[in-house]
Design a protein around this motif. Structure first.
Motif, mmCIF file in Angstrom:
data_model
loop_
_atom_site.group_PDB
_atom_site.id
_atom_site.type_symbol
_atom_site.label_atom_id
_atom_site.label_comp_id
_atom_site.label_asym_id
_atom_site.label_seq_id
_atom_site.Cartn_x
_atom_site.Cartn_y
_atom_site.Cartn_z
ATOM 1 N N ASP A 28 0.830 -1.206 0.000
ATOM 2 C CA ASP A 28 0.000 0.000 0.000
ATOM 3 C C ASP A 28 0.864 1.256 0.000
ATOM 4 O O ASP A 28 1.851 1.356 0.751
ATOM 5 C CB ASP A 28 -0.914 0.020 1.229
ATOM 6 C CG ASP A 28 -2.048 -1.003 1.123
ATOM 7 O OD1 ASP A 28 -2.455 -1.293 -0.009
ATOM 8 O OD2 ASP A 28 -2.500 -1.497 2.174
ATOM 9 N N SER A 49 4.021 3.209 -5.699
ATOM 10 C CA SER A 49 3.709 3.441 -7.110
ATOM 11 C C SER A 49 4.881 2.946 -7.937
ATOM 12 O O SER A 49 5.956 2.650 -7.403
ATOM 13 C CB SER A 49 3.489 4.936 -7.379
ATOM 14 O OG SER A 49 4.687 5.659 -7.163
ATOM 15 N N ASP A 53 -1.825 0.721 -17.400
ATOM 16 C CA ASP A 53 -2.196 1.869 -16.582
ATOM 17 C C ASP A 53 -1.340 1.884 -15.318
ATOM 18 O O ASP A 53 -1.641 1.189 -14.341
ATOM 19 C CB ASP A 53 -3.682 1.811 -16.203
ATOM 20 C CG ASP A 53 -4.158 3.081 -15.494
ATOM 21 O OD1 ASP A 53 -3.301 3.923 -15.160
ATOM 22 O OD2 ASP A 53 -5.368 3.230 -15.288
ATOM 23 N N MET A 104 -1.115 3.884 -13.003
ATOM 24 C CA MET A 104 -1.763 4.440 -11.815
ATOM 25 C C MET A 104 -2.609 3.402 -11.086
ATOM 26 O O MET A 104 -3.115 3.661 -9.998
ATOM 27 C CB MET A 104 -2.645 5.641 -12.209
ATOM 28 C CG MET A 104 -1.889 6.756 -12.931
ATOM 29 S SD MET A 104 -0.491 7.379 -11.962
ATOM 30 C CE MET A 104 -1.379 8.136 -10.603
ATOM 31 N N ARG A 105 -2.767 2.248 -11.679
ATOM 32 C CA ARG A 105 -3.617 1.218 -11.068
ATOM 33 C C ARG A 105 -2.824 -0.071 -10.847
ATOM 34 O O ARG A 105 -3.134 -1.120 -11.420
ATOM 35 C CB ARG A 105 -4.834 0.942 -11.951
ATOM 36 C CG ARG A 105 -5.791 2.134 -12.048
ATOM 37 C CD ARG A 105 -7.045 1.761 -12.802
ATOM 38 N NE ARG A 105 -7.986 2.890 -12.853
ATOM 39 C CZ ARG A 105 -9.192 2.823 -13.434
ATOM 40 N NH1 ARG A 105 -9.592 1.689 -14.005
ATOM 41 N NH2 ARG A 105 -9.966 3.893 -13.434
ATOM 42 N N ARG A 117 -2.104 -2.586 -8.047
ATOM 43 C CA ARG A 117 -2.674 -2.937 -6.748
ATOM 44 C C ARG A 117 -1.634 -3.529 -5.806
ATOM 45 O O ARG A 117 -0.674 -4.178 -6.226
ATOM 46 C CB ARG A 117 -3.817 -3.938 -6.928
ATOM 47 C CG ARG A 117 -5.005 -3.393 -7.725
ATOM 48 C CD ARG A 117 -6.084 -4.439 -7.845
ATOM 49 N NE ARG A 117 -7.248 -3.940 -8.574
ATOM 50 C CZ ARG A 117 -8.332 -4.672 -8.832
ATOM 51 N NH1 ARG A 117 -8.370 -5.939 -8.436
ATOM 52 N NH2 ARG A 117 -9.350 -4.135 -9.490
ATOM 53 N N THR A 137 0.539 -7.057 -5.936
ATOM 54 C CA THR A 137 1.034 -7.393 -7.267
ATOM 55 C C THR A 137 2.530 -7.682 -7.203
ATOM 56 O O THR A 137 3.293 -6.925 -6.607
ATOM 57 C CB THR A 137 0.781 -6.246 -8.263
ATOM 58 O OG1 THR A 137 -0.622 -5.954 -8.310
ATOM 59 C CG2 THR A 137 1.276 -6.613 -9.659
#
Length: 252
Positions: free
Chosen positions: A201, A204, A230, A232-233, A235, A238
């Motif tokens: 969490d 990026s 993408d 920005m996504r 999770r 991953t």
């Protein structure tokens, strides 16, 4: 027999070197395959050696710890690992060398000194880190990933107070350790093995790229290596493949 433009230029250079001193004459015979120091973190031209080094010092040192032992038995050193290899190389800078240098000696020296300082990106994140450089000679990559730890300059000739000839001694330290002392060296044949990273969490691709390469702008290499459309996504949880820096540079 007529001379080509290149031949005429060389002839003029030789004639001019007669009165220009030994440095200009030596410049005519500078190797067409030059040594260089290339910064991989800043988009700046490589520092090309117009006079290839006659020698350079490459030091690899083991780290040992002596354990107290009775005097009669002597000490048994304990191996603690390998200190990153170091190279010291001399660069002769001459404003009148042939072919004409891309930068004046003072400009090259300023660039070398900049490589000792932390990068702007690392300072912005509060984790000061030196820019990464590569030292090579033609196709031979001598030290694929290193930092500049010291630049010592001796100014030898001046024109109206401006240095036109100088000698710089540059000290480099390898990061990380080359194989077999450390991770796989990509110059030894084939690409280095990729490592994996599990996203948590708050992370990026840019923050992961900074942690891996000290350059957040190399997030594109992570995206391409993992087929991410993408960025920005991504999770948490991953698992990403993290390419070696040199592989990543070809993908960024």
């Amino acid at each position: 027999m007529s001379l080509t433009d290149d031949q005429s230029s060389m002839a003029s250079g030789i004639a001019g070197s007669v009165g220009g001193g030994a440095a200009s004459t030596a410049g005519m015979f500078a190797s067409l395959v030059s040594a260089y120091i290339q910064c991989t973190d800043y988009p700046i031209p490589p520092i090309t050696f117009h006079y290839n080094p006659e020698a350079f010092t490459d030091v690899t040192e083991g780290k040992w710890k002596d354990s107290p032992q009775p005097a009669s038995n002597g000490g048994v050193p304990q191996w603690l690992g390998v200190i990153p290899p170091k190279i010291s190389v001399k660069i002769v800078l001459d404003a009148f060398s042939l072919p004409k240098p891309f930068m004046m000696p003072s400009e090259t020296i300023d660039t070398l000194k900049m490589l000792v300082l932390p990068t702007a990106d690392s300072l912005a994140t509060g984790m000061a880190a030196a820019p990464t450089v590569m030292f090579g000679w033609g196709a031979n990559v001598i030290m694929p990933e290193a930092i500049v730890t010291k630049v010592a300059v001796t100014y030898e000739r001046f024109l109206l107070g401006i240095p036109v000839r100088a000698t710089a001694v540059v000290d480099l330290k390898a990061i990380p350790l080359p194989e077999p002392l450390g991770p796989t060296n990509p110059t030894s044949g084939g690409l280095a093995k990729r490592r994996s990273h599990t996203v948590v969490d708050g992370e990026s691709l840019a923050s992961i790229a900074y942690a891996a390469y000290r350059n957040p702008n190399m997030w594109r290499a992570l995206a391409r290596a993992n087929g991410i459309d993408d960025p920005m996504r991504v999770r948490a949880g991953t698992v990403l493949d993290v390419p070696d820096r040199h592989e990543a540079m070809t993908m960024a």
